[in-house]
Design a protein around this motif. Structure first.
Motif, PDB file in Angstrom:
ATOM      1  N   ASP A  30       0.672  -1.500  -0.009  1.00 48.08           N
ATOM      2  CA  ASP A  30       0.133  -0.064  -0.091  1.00 48.08           C
ATOM      3  C   ASP A  30       0.839   1.277   0.023  1.00 48.08           C
ATOM      4  O   ASP A  30       0.639   2.396  -0.475  1.00 48.08           O
ATOM      5  N   ASP A  31       2.000   1.084   0.608  1.00 48.63           N
ATOM      6  CA  ASP A  31       2.767   2.308   1.047  1.00 48.63           C
ATOM      7  C   ASP A  31       4.354   1.810   0.571  1.00 48.63           C
ATOM      8  O   ASP A  31       4.396   0.602   0.514  1.00 48.63           O
ATOM      9  N   PRO A  32       5.394   2.637   0.169  1.00 52.14           N
ATOM     10  CA  PRO A  32       6.729   2.010   0.027  1.00 52.14           C
ATOM     11  C   PRO A  32       7.407   1.269   1.191  1.00 52.14           C
ATOM     12  O   PRO A  32       8.063   0.353   0.890  1.00 52.14           O
ATOM     13  N   ASP A  33       6.832   1.468   2.206  1.00 53.05           N
ATOM     14  CA  ASP A  33       7.109   1.193   3.630  1.00 53.05           C
ATOM     15  C   ASP A  33       6.280  -0.003   4.243  1.00 53.05           C
ATOM     16  O   ASP A  33       6.700  -0.279   5.395  1.00 53.05           O
ATOM     17  N   LEU A  34       5.155  -0.356   3.594  1.00 50.07           N
ATOM     18  CA  LEU A  34       4.246  -1.014   4.270  1.00 50.07           C
ATOM     19  C   LEU A  34       3.815  -2.194   3.294  1.00 50.07           C
ATOM     20  O   LEU A  34       3.238  -1.832   2.219  1.00 50.07           O
ATOM     21  N   LEU A  35       3.611  -3.401   3.850  1.00 45.32           N
ATOM     22  CA  LEU A  35       3.025  -4.584   3.065  1.00 45.32           C
ATOM     23  C   LEU A  35       1.881  -4.942   3.888  1.00 45.32           C
ATOM     24  O   LEU A  35       1.877  -4.911   4.888  1.00 45.32           O
ATOM     25  N   SER A  36       0.638  -4.989   3.048  1.00 43.66           N
ATOM     26  CA  SER A  36      -0.488  -5.499   3.636  1.00 43.66           C
ATOM     27  C   SER A  36      -0.654  -6.992   3.210  1.00 43.66           C
ATOM     28  O   SER A  36      -0.702  -7.293   1.922  1.00 43.66           O
ATOM     29  N   ILE A  37      -1.111  -7.628   4.417  1.00 37.95           N
ATOM     30  CA  ILE A  37      -1.374  -9.190   4.105  1.00 37.95           C
ATOM     31  C   ILE A  37      -3.073  -9.267   4.484  1.00 37.95           C
ATOM     32  O   ILE A  37      -3.358  -9.228   5.441  1.00 37.95           O
ATOM     33  N   THR A  38      -3.781  -9.732   3.478  1.00 40.15           N
ATOM     34  CA  THR A  38      -5.102 -10.093   3.655  1.00 40.15           C
ATOM     35  C   THR A  38      -5.193 -11.647   3.950  1.00 40.15           C
ATOM     36  O   THR A  38      -4.807 -12.476   3.262  1.00 40.15           O
ATOM     37  N   ALA A  39      -5.990 -11.934   5.118  1.00 45.69           N
ATOM     38  CA  ALA A  39      -6.118 -13.445   5.366  1.00 45.69           C
ATOM     39  C   ALA A  39      -7.311 -13.333   6.154  1.00 45.69           C
ATOM     40  O   ALA A  39      -8.074 -12.637   6.612  1.00 45.69           O
ATOM     41  N   GLN A  40      -7.894 -14.464   6.026  1.00 43.38           N
ATOM     42  CA  GLN A  40      -9.366 -15.033   6.671  1.00 43.38           C
ATOM     43  C   GLN A  40      -9.040 -16.249   7.408  1.00 43.38           C
ATOM     44  O   GLN A  40      -8.313 -17.282   7.176  1.00 43.38           O
ATOM     45  N   GLY A  41     -10.081 -16.285   8.555  1.00 41.47           N
ATOM     46  CA  GLY A  41      -9.809 -17.443   9.427  1.00 41.47           C
ATOM     47  C   GLY A  41     -10.509 -18.709   8.491  1.00 41.47           C
ATOM     48  O   GLY A  41     -11.376 -18.644   7.683  1.00 41.47           O
ATOM     49  N   THR A  42      -9.810 -19.749   9.009  1.00 42.66           N
ATOM     50  CA  THR A  42     -10.478 -20.958   8.202  1.00 42.66           C
ATOM     51  C   THR A  42     -11.222 -21.914   9.195  1.00 42.66           C
ATOM     52  O   THR A  42     -11.588 -23.136   8.518  1.00 42.66           O
ATOM     53  N   ARG A  43     -11.212 -21.786  10.206  1.00 47.80           N
ATOM     54  CA  ARG A  43     -11.993 -22.873  11.221  1.00 47.80           C
ATOM     55  C   ARG A  43     -13.415 -22.801  10.818  1.00 47.80           C
ATOM     56  O   ARG A  43     -14.107 -21.810  10.695  1.00 47.80           O
ATOM     57  N   PRO A  44     -14.053 -24.082  10.862  1.00 51.18           N
ATOM     58  CA  PRO A  44     -15.487 -24.076  10.471  1.00 51.18           C
ATOM     59  C   PRO A  44     -16.455 -23.169  11.384  1.00 51.18           C
ATOM     60  O   PRO A  44     -17.335 -22.926  11.419  1.00 51.18           O
ATOM     61  N   GLY A  45     -15.676 -23.453  12.855  1.00 55.03           N
ATOM     62  CA  GLY A  45     -16.746 -22.943  13.961  1.00 55.03           C
ATOM     63  C   GLY A  45     -15.897 -22.437  15.058  1.00 55.03           C
ATOM     64  O   GLY A  45     -14.807 -22.592  14.857  1.00 55.03           O
ATOM     65  N   GLY A  46     -16.318 -22.311  16.316  1.00 54.19           N
ATOM     66  CA  GLY A  46     -15.504 -22.063  17.412  1.00 54.19           C
ATOM     67  C   GLY A  46     -16.080 -22.274  18.641  1.00 54.19           C
ATOM     68  O   GLY A  46     -17.389 -23.188  18.760  1.00 54.19           O
ATOM     69  N   ARG A  47     -15.627 -22.274  19.800  1.00 58.33           N
ATOM     70  CA  ARG A  47     -16.383 -22.435  21.065  1.00 58.33           C
ATOM     71  C   ARG A  47     -16.415 -21.275  21.904  1.00 58.33           C
ATOM     72  O   ARG A  47     -15.512 -20.413  21.929  1.00 58.33           O
ATOM     73  N   CYS A  48     -17.697 -21.245  22.428  1.00 60.88           N
ATOM     74  CA  CYS A  48     -17.916 -20.089  23.181  1.00 60.88           C
ATOM     75  C   CYS A  48     -16.933 -19.937  24.469  1.00 60.88           C
ATOM     76  O   CYS A  48     -16.609 -21.009  25.154  1.00 60.88           O
ATOM     77  N   PRO A  49     -16.462 -18.683  24.619  1.00 57.97           N
ATOM     78  CA  PRO A  49     -15.307 -18.501  25.707  1.00 57.97           C
ATOM     79  C   PRO A  49     -15.710 -18.806  27.239  1.00 57.97           C
ATOM     80  O   PRO A  49     -15.518 -18.851  28.325  1.00 57.97           O
ATOM     81  N   ASP A  50     -17.599 -18.611  27.251  1.00 60.61           N
ATOM     82  CA  ASP A  50     -18.217 -18.470  28.642  1.00 60.61           C
ATOM     83  C   ASP A  50     -18.610 -19.911  28.928  1.00 60.61           C
ATOM     84  O   ASP A  50     -18.102 -20.501  30.020  1.00 60.61           O
ATOM     85  N   CYS A  51     -19.223 -20.551  27.980  1.00 59.85           N
ATOM     86  CA  CYS A  51     -19.860 -21.835  28.309  1.00 59.85           C
ATOM     87  C   CYS A  51     -19.252 -23.082  27.626  1.00 59.85           C
ATOM     88  O   CYS A  51     -19.192 -24.277  28.142  1.00 59.85           O
TER      89      CYS A  51
END
Ligand SMILES: [Zn+2]
Length: 569
Positions: A30-51
């Motif tokens: 984007d910028d002479p001194d900055l690389l941008s890496i676009t990435a996305q999560g791949t897990r099909p789901g997750g676990r609720c941090p509370d329960c």
């Protein structure tokens, strides 16, 4: 998993830029001194941090833009596209929760964990301000405050349980606050820093390490008590280095008391006066200004000396004189007791290439030759490798009349040479008790010719000979164990007992008290002579600790200092 991209470009991007838990979609500049890496999560789901219930029901998408480790000198920012899931547990108070990437980044963090660790490591080595400056150049900028916060969150190393440790004290604020350093003597690394040097703190630390078998310490009773409380089964070893320091202090104290008597001793038997008059008591002055300043300083001190003598003779108390004149009590006491202005004893001097020719120069000067060039030609013929300038400087300081070339402005302030002790008919001055104590505990073979002459002169006094003899025997006994590990331990103990008996009968109180102290600390002293352990290396670790402390501009909080030392271990 992240490897299931079908596009070959995407596959190679994922290989080159591993993002645990994510798939890299795009890399842009984007910028002479900055690389941008676009990435996305791949897990099909997750676990609720509370329960803890699993869920695959996507609620929405959101973005995070954390900084990551730099690449090829450019800062890197990750454009992370993550999801939010519903928590389907009816009993749970939480409705949605965010996708987590525990291997890559902590919740709410603005930098990836690997970048945070890199910045904290730089911080641990350089401190806040220094690393803020360096990190800017390394394309992973962070403020000093951020770096300090990151250091605090870095996990401390967990060293293997030690078997043999050494403890010693170190100054957090010299003369006011002291801490304790604990070193693993087997693995030569710092185990911990404790905030004070009390028995209780040390005992608490030792209780957490029940496997410890040996503790080396200095002669302080506080550490002895702490080890007794916290590791009663461990063998205590009095550190050899500290024992020798104690010995030297005893000799020094005795010398301070006997100094007046020893100073009057004539030169030792078989010593020519040359060996001792050739000794310099101060460094060669380099310039006229330096010589003039020296004379000025001396005059000021002589004036102070006379004022102290006057007040003392008038019956003023030493304390009162010290307060009124803003002088140290020790100085006031020394001046009040001295019949003439005491010549200050400087630091030990480095030898000069001119030293071997001083006797010749003094003789020629006494004969009246003050021509520096002529004198230089003479010593050069005798082998002096230096320049005429050096001889000129020396002559300038010792001549009786100004040289014909001296500019007018310097003539009035030309230093008046003080008469040499030999000229006054009294023996040359002795070094300070500290310097002399060093010489008296050395093995005779290790002394230079002039030092040996000095020792011989002092030992004409029979009490001095007794003290020095006992000191040398004891230091040989302690050093002997340090050098040869295979020495017979029983022989060493027998020798120690003989020495103790002789010392107790020596008739010198300082030595008798020292011997009584050793007997009281008996087991630890015997261990010092029969085991190889010594906390000498703690001294080296303390030097490193001081270096880190100074980098922190003396404003180190104990906690931060401890972390930096342990992270560097
Ligand atoms: Zn839940």
């Amino acid at each position: 998993m992240e490897g299931d991209a079908s596009d070959p470009i995407e596959r190679s991007m994922n290989k080159l830029c591993p993002m645990p838990g994510c798939r890299v979609k795009q890399i842009t500049r984007d910028d002479p001194d900055l690389l941008s890496i676009t990435a996305q999560g791949t897990r099909p789901g997750g676990r609720c941090p509370d329960c803890g219930c699993a869920s695959r029901a996507v609620h929405s998408c959101y973005r995070r833009r954390p900084a990551d480790l730099p690449s090829l000198g450019r800062a890197v920012r990750v454009d992370l596209r993550l999801r939010r899931f519903y928590c389907r547990n009816a009993a749970c108070t939480r409705h949605t929760f965010a996708e987590r990437l525990p291997e890559l980044i902590r919740p709410h963090a603005r930098r990836t964990s690997r970048l945070a660790e890199a910045q904290a490591r730089v911080g641990a080595a350089l401190g806040g301000e220094g690393s803020a400056r360096l990190l800017q150049h390394l394309a992973m900028p962070a403020s000093a405050d951020t770096v300090l916060r990151l250091i605090r969150s870095l996990p401390l190393p967990e060293p293997e349980p030690p078997r043999v440790v050494g403890v010693d004290d170190w100054a957090l604020r010299k003369g006011r606050i002291y801490g304790t350093i604990v070193v693993d003597l087997d693995r030569r690394r710092v185990l911990d820093l404790l905030p004070d040097r009390t028995a209780e703190t040390l005992a608490d630390w030792l209780r957490g390490q029940p496997q410890i078998a040996v503790v080396a310490r200095d002669r302080s009773t506080e550490y002895a008590r702490g080890i007794g409380l916290g590791a009663s089964g461990a063998t205590q070893v009095a550190d050899r280095w500290h024992v020798l320091v104690n010995l030297r202090q005893v000799v020094e104290r005795w010398l301070a008391g006997a100094q007046a008597r020893l100073r009057r001793l004539p030169l030792g038997p078989g010593t020519s006066a040359d060996v001792q008059t050739g000794r310099r008591t101060k460094a060669f002055a380099r310039t006229r200004a330096e010589r003039a300043a020296r004379v000025g300083r001396r005059e000021r001190w002589v004036a102070l000396y006379e004022e102290v003598r006057r007040r003392h003779a008038a019956g003023e108390a030493l304390q009162a004189i010290s307060r009124a004149m803003n002088l140290a009590v020790g100085t006031v006491r020394k001046y009040a007791a001295a019949e003439s202005f005491p010549v200050p004893e400087g630091r030990p001097l480095r030898s000069s290439i001119l030293d071997p020719y001083l006797v010749h120069l003094q003789t020629r000067l006494a004969e009246g030759c003050e021509n520096a060039l002529a004198l230089w030609r003479e010593v050069r013929a005798a082998g002096f490798p230096g320049t005429a300038k050096q001889v000129q400087r020396w002559v300038a300081e010792h001549r009786t009349t100004p040289a014909p070339s001296t500019p007018h402005q310097w003539r009035t302030r030309s230093p008046v040479p003080s008469p040499t002790p030999a000229a006054l008919g009294c023996p040359p001055a002795l070094p300070s008790p500290t310097q002399l104590a060093w010489l008296l505990v050395q093995p005779s073979a290790a002394l230079s010719v002039s030092d040996a002459a000095l020792v011989a002169r002092v030992e004409q006094d029979c009490e001095a000979a007794r003290v020095a003899g006992l000191a040398r025997r004891f230091s040989a006994l302690v050093r002997g164990n340090g050098i040869s590990q295979n020495a017979d331990p029983n022989a060493a103990l027998r020798e120690l007992n003989t020495w103790l008996a002789d010392a107790r009968r020596s008739g010198v109180r300082a030595v008798e008290t020292f011997a009584a102290g050793l007997e009281q600390d008996g087991a630890a002293i015997q261990a010092a002579l029969t085991t190889p352990w010594s906390s000498g290396q703690a001294e080296g670790q303390i030097t490193r600790l001081k270096l880190i402390k100074r980098q922190m501009y003396g404003r180190a909080s104990f906690d931060l200092l401890r972390r930096r030392v342990l992270l560097a271990a």
